[in-house]
Design a protein around this motif. Structure first.
Motif, PDB file in Angstrom:
ATOM      1  N   ASP A   9      20.468  -4.598 -21.407  1.00  0.00           N
ATOM      2  CA  ASP A   9      19.408  -5.059 -22.304  1.00  0.00           C
ATOM      3  C   ASP A   9      19.112  -6.515 -21.937  1.00  0.00           C
ATOM      4  O   ASP A   9      19.961  -7.390 -22.104  1.00  0.00           O
ATOM      5  CB  ASP A   9      19.870  -4.949 -23.765  1.00  0.00           C
ATOM      6  CG  ASP A   9      18.689  -5.085 -24.714  1.00  0.00           C
ATOM      7  OD1 ASP A   9      17.580  -4.667 -24.343  1.00  0.00           O
ATOM      8  OD2 ASP A   9      18.886  -5.630 -25.823  1.00  0.00           O
TER       9      ASP A   9
ATOM     10  N   VAL B 243      24.570  -2.658 -23.353  1.00  0.00           N
ATOM     11  CA  VAL B 243      24.533  -1.991 -24.665  1.00  0.00           C
ATOM     12  C   VAL B 243      24.977  -0.547 -24.491  1.00  0.00           C
ATOM     13  O   VAL B 243      25.203  -0.092 -23.371  1.00  0.00           O
ATOM     14  CB  VAL B 243      23.125  -2.083 -25.308  1.00  0.00           C
ATOM     15  CG1 VAL B 243      22.797  -3.517 -25.670  1.00  0.00           C
ATOM     16  CG2 VAL B 243      22.058  -1.506 -24.406  1.00  0.00           C
TER      17      VAL B 243
ATOM     18  N   ARG C  74      24.860  -7.027 -38.624  1.00  0.00           N
ATOM     19  CA  ARG C  74      23.698  -7.565 -37.920  1.00  0.00           C
ATOM     20  C   ARG C  74      24.215  -8.651 -36.978  1.00  0.00           C
ATOM     21  O   ARG C  74      24.567  -9.750 -37.409  1.00  0.00           O
ATOM     22  CB  ARG C  74      22.750  -8.150 -38.975  1.00  0.00           C
ATOM     23  CG  ARG C  74      21.419  -8.566 -38.407  1.00  0.00           C
ATOM     24  CD  ARG C  74      20.544  -9.077 -39.555  1.00  0.00           C
ATOM     25  NE  ARG C  74      19.533 -10.000 -39.050  1.00  0.00           N
ATOM     26  CZ  ARG C  74      18.399  -9.618 -38.490  1.00  0.00           C
ATOM     27  NH1 ARG C  74      18.104  -8.347 -38.368  1.00  0.00           N
ATOM     28  NH2 ARG C  74      17.549 -10.530 -38.053  1.00  0.00           N
TER      29      ARG C  74
ATOM     30  N   GLN D 161      18.613 -11.909 -29.578  1.00  0.00           N
ATOM     31  CA  GLN D 161      18.384 -10.478 -29.856  1.00  0.00           C
ATOM     32  C   GLN D 161      19.382 -10.036 -30.910  1.00  0.00           C
ATOM     33  O   GLN D 161      20.455 -10.619 -31.023  1.00  0.00           O
ATOM     34  CB  GLN D 161      18.636  -9.634 -28.592  1.00  0.00           C
ATOM     35  CG  GLN D 161      17.679  -9.857 -27.457  1.00  0.00           C
ATOM     36  CD  GLN D 161      16.427  -8.996 -27.568  1.00  0.00           C
ATOM     37  OE1 GLN D 161      16.219  -8.333 -28.586  1.00  0.00           O
ATOM     38  NE2 GLN D 161      15.600  -9.039 -26.541  1.00  0.00           N
ATOM     39  N   HIS D 162      19.023  -8.984 -31.626  1.00  0.00           N
ATOM     40  CA  HIS D 162      19.935  -8.478 -32.662  1.00  0.00           C
ATOM     41  C   HIS D 162      20.479  -7.107 -32.313  1.00  0.00           C
ATOM     42  O   HIS D 162      19.764  -6.272 -31.768  1.00  0.00           O
ATOM     43  CB  HIS D 162      19.220  -8.449 -34.011  1.00  0.00           C
ATOM     44  CG  HIS D 162      18.937  -9.831 -34.504  1.00  0.00           C
ATOM     45  ND1 HIS D 162      17.739 -10.467 -34.266  1.00  0.00           N
ATOM     46  CD2 HIS D 162      19.734 -10.728 -35.158  1.00  0.00           C
ATOM     47  CE1 HIS D 162      17.799 -11.699 -34.776  1.00  0.00           C
ATOM     48  NE2 HIS D 162      19.001 -11.881 -35.320  1.00  0.00           N
ATOM     49  N   TYR D 163      21.758  -6.912 -32.662  1.00  0.00           N
ATOM     50  CA  TYR D 163      22.430  -5.643 -32.360  1.00  0.00           C
ATOM     51  C   TYR D 163      23.250  -5.240 -33.565  1.00  0.00           C
ATOM     52  O   TYR D 163      23.427  -6.018 -34.505  1.00  0.00           O
ATOM     53  CB  TYR D 163      23.350  -5.799 -31.141  1.00  0.00           C
ATOM     54  CG  TYR D 163      22.599  -6.271 -29.919  1.00  0.00           C
ATOM     55  CD1 TYR D 163      21.988  -5.369 -29.062  1.00  0.00           C
ATOM     56  CD2 TYR D 163      22.472  -7.642 -29.648  1.00  0.00           C
ATOM     57  CE1 TYR D 163      21.268  -5.803 -27.960  1.00  0.00           C
ATOM     58  CE2 TYR D 163      21.754  -8.080 -28.539  1.00  0.00           C
ATOM     59  CZ  TYR D 163      21.154  -7.157 -27.701  1.00  0.00           C
ATOM     60  OH  TYR D 163      20.441  -7.586 -26.620  1.00  0.00           O
ATOM     61  N   THR D 164      23.793  -4.013 -33.518  1.00  0.00           N
ATOM     62  CA  THR D 164      24.682  -3.596 -34.597  1.00  0.00           C
ATOM     63  C   THR D 164      25.820  -2.763 -34.019  1.00  0.00           C
ATOM     64  O   THR D 164      25.992  -2.707 -32.806  1.00  0.00           O
ATOM     65  CB  THR D 164      23.902  -2.841 -35.691  1.00  0.00           C
ATOM     66  OG1 THR D 164      24.785  -2.567 -36.778  1.00  0.00           O
ATOM     67  CG2 THR D 164      23.303  -1.539 -35.173  1.00  0.00           C
ATOM     68  N   THR D 165      26.619  -2.123 -34.911  1.00  0.00           N
ATOM     69  CA  THR D 165      27.782  -1.359 -34.423  1.00  0.00           C
ATOM     70  C   THR D 165      27.432   0.120 -34.285  1.00  0.00           C
ATOM     71  O   THR D 165      26.452   0.601 -34.847  1.00  0.00           O
ATOM     72  CB  THR D 165      28.962  -1.491 -35.403  1.00  0.00           C
ATOM     73  OG1 THR D 165      28.480  -1.197 -36.715  1.00  0.00           O
ATOM     74  CG2 THR D 165      29.542  -2.885 -35.366  1.00  0.00           C
ATOM     75  N   GLN D 166      28.307   0.837 -33.566  1.00  0.00           N
ATOM     76  CA  GLN D 166      28.091   2.257 -33.293  1.00  0.00           C
ATOM     77  C   GLN D 166      28.966   3.151 -34.144  1.00  0.00           C
ATOM     78  O   GLN D 166      28.670   4.314 -34.326  1.00  0.00           O
ATOM     79  CB  GLN D 166      28.506   2.530 -31.842  1.00  0.00           C
ATOM     80  CG  GLN D 166      27.404   2.531 -30.835  1.00  0.00           C
ATOM     81  CD  GLN D 166      27.984   2.913 -29.494  1.00  0.00           C
ATOM     82  OE1 GLN D 166      28.849   2.224 -28.955  1.00  0.00           O
ATOM     83  NE2 GLN D 166      27.531   4.029 -28.959  1.00  0.00           N
TER      84      GLN D 166
ATOM     85  N   GLU E 266      23.816 -11.186 -34.069  1.00  0.00           N
ATOM     86  CA  GLU E 266      22.817 -11.953 -33.341  1.00  0.00           C
ATOM     87  C   GLU E 266      23.440 -12.469 -32.047  1.00  0.00           C
ATOM     88  O   GLU E 266      24.454 -13.162 -32.084  1.00  0.00           O
ATOM     89  CB  GLU E 266      22.366 -13.135 -34.200  1.00  0.00           C
ATOM     90  CG  GLU E 266      21.265 -13.942 -33.549  1.00  0.00           C
ATOM     91  CD  GLU E 266      20.880 -15.151 -34.395  1.00  0.00           C
ATOM     92  OE1 GLU E 266      19.902 -15.051 -35.153  1.00  0.00           O
ATOM     93  OE2 GLU E 266      21.600 -16.175 -34.301  1.00  0.00           O
TER      94      GLU E 266
END
Ligand code: ADP
Ligand code: MG
Length: 632
Positions: A403, A397, A465, A418-423, A467
């Motif tokens: 992570d 990450v 979002r 797990q959930h992630y998003t953009t930067q 996944e």
């Protein structure tokens, strides 16, 4: 074709194949009668592959054409094996480019580790086919519990290249427990202590309702019988230098001769209190000494002590005290050493199981598992085998941080999300970098794979979002998927480890092996017969120099001479059956000679002279002992 499924232990030092005979698992011997096939592959002068016992001599005579311990290289890349390259004489292919799949140079050819393992598997497959008289195409293969995804993939690839469908990979400790039928006990905690040729593994298994779960694993990938051999060799070299004033350290041949002798001594000391070491060194020197079990035990104690830490750590990881262990299983040839058994008993405060041969128990368990898969066992039909993932798995990450998604020692099959998003605003692509390891920074973990999730519709940073789902299947193979939930964009991969083989590569290796298979097989039969002929002819040559030769009648000597010439003649040809016939008749004709030599040897020994001078171990009809020893 039958649906028979065999069980295979593809070991670092030795490999075996077993099957279920009724309710009992049984090891299938090779043509030479030996249950163990040493995991050694060699190429002879004509570039024919030689496997197992027959390949041993190549390690000494033409080491650049032989390889052992290839299991250490399975599923690994050039940068993971610096340590192995220091400790073992592996030679990377001359033309290997950076970033390419690892290849090993063997004579003028080069092979990937799965191809070399495939040669060993093919030998086991052939042994089974000869035994059953029909084709064998399906197998259960065991792997160490700590094998990562790439190593498991590589093992499956090896199976495919060898023409075996690997129906299941089973962890070695699980297989050993199955061989002892511990599943029938329904509940309990099992400790498996595996000290082989060059590796040490300890695993703690939990059995609930007849289901095994590996709850922790530990070990040392550079600890085993080889270390014991090396200690004995060091002593011998010191003796030879100190007492006899000769330095043979640099003579490969002398060291190998000593190695062979000390391994025999080590094995003898597992069943007797003292043994006599007697080595003929090049240049007519002879080294002898007594070794008592007491001396041996003192010498190897430091090696055995190195197994204590991993055992304690495995117990700690499992959250258990030694007194909570219900069953202890011994695996690996080195656990035949009484002192090892004693240590294990003290560590786990239990008498270990010793009924089955420790170097066969994993293959036997693989056969039990094969039987379960083929539906042959009603009692265990519904039994599931649960294993554990040895290292944590996760993704990289922002900031190069790891992570973790599935934690170390999780039971498999396993899955986690797990959930992630953009930067960045409007970011359309996300790079998923799959990692394995316990370290915090991605650069310190092992990179398993990379893929991109592409085409995310423009959104501000932090809105998408994503996944990420990790799934480890029953074979321990990882599938990773990523999905942006607002747009439904997704991407997934079955992790092809960075250093693994692509499907195309495996496919072409399979084709290659078909191309060569039949020819290889025919040539191997001839070569094996020729080698056997060389052995008997060599022994006969020596016997002729012995005093008893003169005791034979003239007609006996003539007859032997005639058969000897005949064998030399057929040996030059390529009719292997004729060669075998020649060996057989010469063996018959030299029977009395061998008996005379045997008598002579006994008398000489009684007079306190050296038995080796009579050449007794090498008489024409003396059967070759099937030493379990290693030449590594
Ligand atoms: P691996 O699992 O590494 O393929 P094995 O379980 O076959 O290997 O163990 C091989 C090791 O066991 C070798 O170091 C061999 O010398 C050792 N070994 C075999 N028999 C004995 C014995 N009777 N006493 C001591 N060591 C033994
Ligand atoms: Mg083993």
């Amino acid at each position: 074709m039958s649906d028979r499924i065999v069980g295979i232990d593809l070991g670092t030092t030795n490999s075996l194949v077993a099957f279920m005979e009724g309710e009992t698992p049984v090891v299938i011997p090779g043509e030479d009668g030996s249950n163990l096939v040493p995991s050694i592959v060699a190429l002879d002068g004509g570039n024919h592959t030689i496997i197992g016992n027959a390949a041993r001599n190549f390690l000494i005579e033409t080491p650049e054409r032989a390889i052992y311990s290839v299991k250490r290289l399975m599923g690994r890349g050039a940068e993971d094996i610096t340590e192995e390259l220091k400790l073992f004489p592996f030679r990377l292919a001359d033309d290997m480019q950076a970033g390419e799949v690892l290849r090993i140079q063997l004579g003028e050819r080069s092979y990937t580790p799965p191809e070399i393992s495939a040669l060993i598997l093919r030998q086991l497959k052939r042994n089974a086919e000869r035994f059953f008289g029909e084709a064998v195409t399906k197998a259960v293969v065991t792997v160490p519990a700590y094998f990562n995804d790439a190593q498991r993939q590589a093992t499956k690839d090896a199976g495919r290249i060898a023409g075996l469908e690997v129906l299941r990979l089973v962890n070695e400790p699980t297989a050993a427990s199955l061989a002892y039928g511990l599943d029938k006990k329904k509940n309990g905690i099992v400790a498996v202590y595996d000290l082989g040729g060059g590796t040490f593994d300890v695993s703690i298994l939990k059995l609930h309702d007849g289901i095994f779960e590996v709850i922790s694993t530990n070990g040392d990938t550079h600890l085993g019988g080889d270390d014991i051999d090396n200690l004995l060799i060091a002593i011998a070299l010191d003796d030879v230098k100190g007492d006899m004033g000769i330095e043979v350290r640099r003579s490969g041949e002398a060291v190998q001769t000593i190695r062979k002798a000390v391994i025999e001594a080590k094995i003898a000391l597992s069943s007797q209190a003292t043994t006599h070491l007697d080595v003929e060194l090049p240049g007519g020197h002879r080294y002898q000494r007594e070794i008592t079990r007491e001396m041996f035990e003192q010498l190897v104690q430091p090696v055995l002590d190195r197994t204590v830490g991993p055992c304690k750590q495995a117990l700690k990881d499992a959250g258990l005290k030694p007194e909570q262990i219900d069953e202890v299983v011994l695996v690996g040839g080195s656990t035949r050493i009484p002192k090892v058994r004693q240590l294990v008993k003290e560590l786990f405060q239990r008498e270990p199981h010793i009924d089955l041969n420790p170097d066969e128990v994993v293959a036997l368990g693989a056969a039990v598992q094969a039987n379960i898969l083929s539906g042959g066992s009603v009692a265990t039909e519904n039994m599931l085998l649960l294993d554990v993932t040895p290292l944590s798995l996760g993704i990289e990450v922002a900031g190069g941080v790891t992570d973790k998604i599935i934690l170390r020692n999780s039971t498999i099959p396993a899955s986690a999300t797990q959930h992630y998003t953009t930067q960045v605003d409007g970011q359309a692509n996300v790079a998923i970098h799959v990692l394995q390891g316990e370290r915090e920074l991605a650069k310190d973990c092992r990179s398993l794979a990379r893929f991109d999730l592409k085409g995310i519709p423009p959104m501000s940073a932090g809105m998408p979002r994503i996944e990420v789902k990790f799934l480890i299947d029953a074979n321990g193979i990882l599938h990773v998927s990523a999905r942006e939930q607002r747009s439904g964009k997704e991407a997934e991969i079955e992790v092809q480890p960075s250093y693994g083989l692509t499907d195309d590569q495996v496919e072409s290796m399979i084709l290659d092996s078909f191309d060569y298979a039949e020819e290889d097989f025919r040539q191997r039969q001839v070569i094996e017969a020729q080698r056997e002929a060389d052995t008997i002819l060599g022994a006969l040559e020596k016997a002729k120099a012995n005093a008893v030769w003169a005791q034979l009648r003239t007609d006996e000597r003539k007859q032997i001479g005639k058969l000897e010439k005949a064998l030399i003649a057929v040996k030059a040809g390529s009719d292997y059956q004729a060669i075998l016939k020649g060996i057989e008749t010469l063996n018959q004709a030299t029977m009395r000679l061998a008996e005379l030599m045997m008598d002579g040897a006994v008398t000489t020994a009684l007079k306190g002279k050296n038995m080796n001078d009579t050449g007794v171990g090498e008489g024409p009809t003396a059967p070759h002992p099937m030493a379990e020893a290693e030449f590594e």
